[in-house]
Design an enzyme around this catalytic site. Structure first.
Site, PDB file in Angstrom:
ATOM      1  CG  HIS A   4      -1.860   0.988   1.016  1.00 16.29           C
ATOM      2  ND1 HIS A   4      -3.068   1.242   0.225  1.00 16.29           N
ATOM      3  CD2 HIS A   4      -2.275   2.047   1.996  1.00 16.29           C
ATOM      4  CE1 HIS A   4      -3.822   2.117   0.319  1.00 16.29           C
ATOM      5  NE2 HIS A   4      -3.520   2.767   1.234  1.00 16.29           N
ATOM      6  CE  LYS A  66     -10.376   8.501  -2.435  1.00 14.41           C
ATOM      7  NZ  LYS A  66     -10.431   7.023  -2.188  1.00 14.41           N
ATOM      8  CB  THR A  97     -16.470  -0.520   2.290  1.00 10.17           C
ATOM      9  OG1 THR A  97     -16.083   0.923   1.771  1.00 10.17           O
ATOM     10  CG2 THR A  97     -16.029  -0.376   3.543  1.00 10.17           C
ATOM     11  CB  THR A 100     -13.510   4.617  -3.251  1.00 10.65           C
ATOM     12  OG1 THR A 100     -13.469   5.359  -1.977  1.00 10.65           O
ATOM     13  CG2 THR A 100     -12.935   5.663  -4.299  1.00 10.65           C
TER      14      THR A 100
END
Length: 185
Positions: A4, A66, A97, A100
């Site tokens: 990440h 965003k 989740t 996005t």
């Protein structure tokens, strides 16, 4: 694989090779034989990743910008680029989740995209992720098996194995061969 943040490599006390799922995903994307392909990043942080994929695939790049009020809640999203009549693939490192990605898919379709797929190395898929994906405008969501995925909970989820990549790299290292061919991006 697909850390990440690159800085994570510094937390290991032994040498580590940072592998990328792009070698798996690029082949899959090519197998789809999509015309008018555009690669999208669901956020500004993934713009470099999207550009690298697009370079390998001869595709254009668009970015979803965003703004968040709090973690896992996107307040607003804007699209940078044109997707009219395009087959779009959203590229990310992980799906939590899927909020996005689903919001990005909505915007891409609203802006004229023909189809929208999503690819991510790590399918965390927490909370309402499966429900979000199943009810989304995403045609397909492709993840690797770097994390076990219950792909039977959504007909849209496809899991690609990263085992051959790891096996190849381990064999190459064991045989003192270069693994540079495994670094597509």
């Amino acid at each position: 694989m697909d850390l990440h943040a690159d800085q994570i490599q510094g937390f290991f006390e032994i040498p580590v090779d940072h592998l990328y799922a792009s070698s798996i995903f690029v082949d899959y994307i090519r197998s789809l034989e999509l015309d008018n392909l555009t690669i999208a990043s669901p956020d500004m942080g993934g713009a470099k990743r999207a550009k690298n994929y697009a370079g390998h695939l001869g595709a254009e790049v668009v970015i979803a910008y965003k703004e968040r009020k709090k973690a896992n809640v996107v307040e607003e999203m804007f699209l940078i680029g044109d997707v009219t009549g395009k087959n779009v693939i959203l590229i990310d490192d992980m799906i939590d989740t899927a909020g996005t990605l689903c919001k990005a898919a909505d915007i891409l379709i609203e802006k004229g995209a023909k189809t929208v797929r999503a690819m991510a190395t790590h399918g965390v898929l927490s909370g309402k992720a499966y429900e979000n994906i199943e009810n989304s405008k995403l045609l397909e969501v492709i993840v690797t098996d770097s994390i076990p995925v219950k792909n039977n909970l959504s007909s849209k989820i496809k899991v690609l194995s990263c085992a051959p990549l790891f096996a190849d790299v381990m064999t190459m290292v064991h045989e003192h061969k270069s693994i540079s061919s495994k670094f597509v991006i």
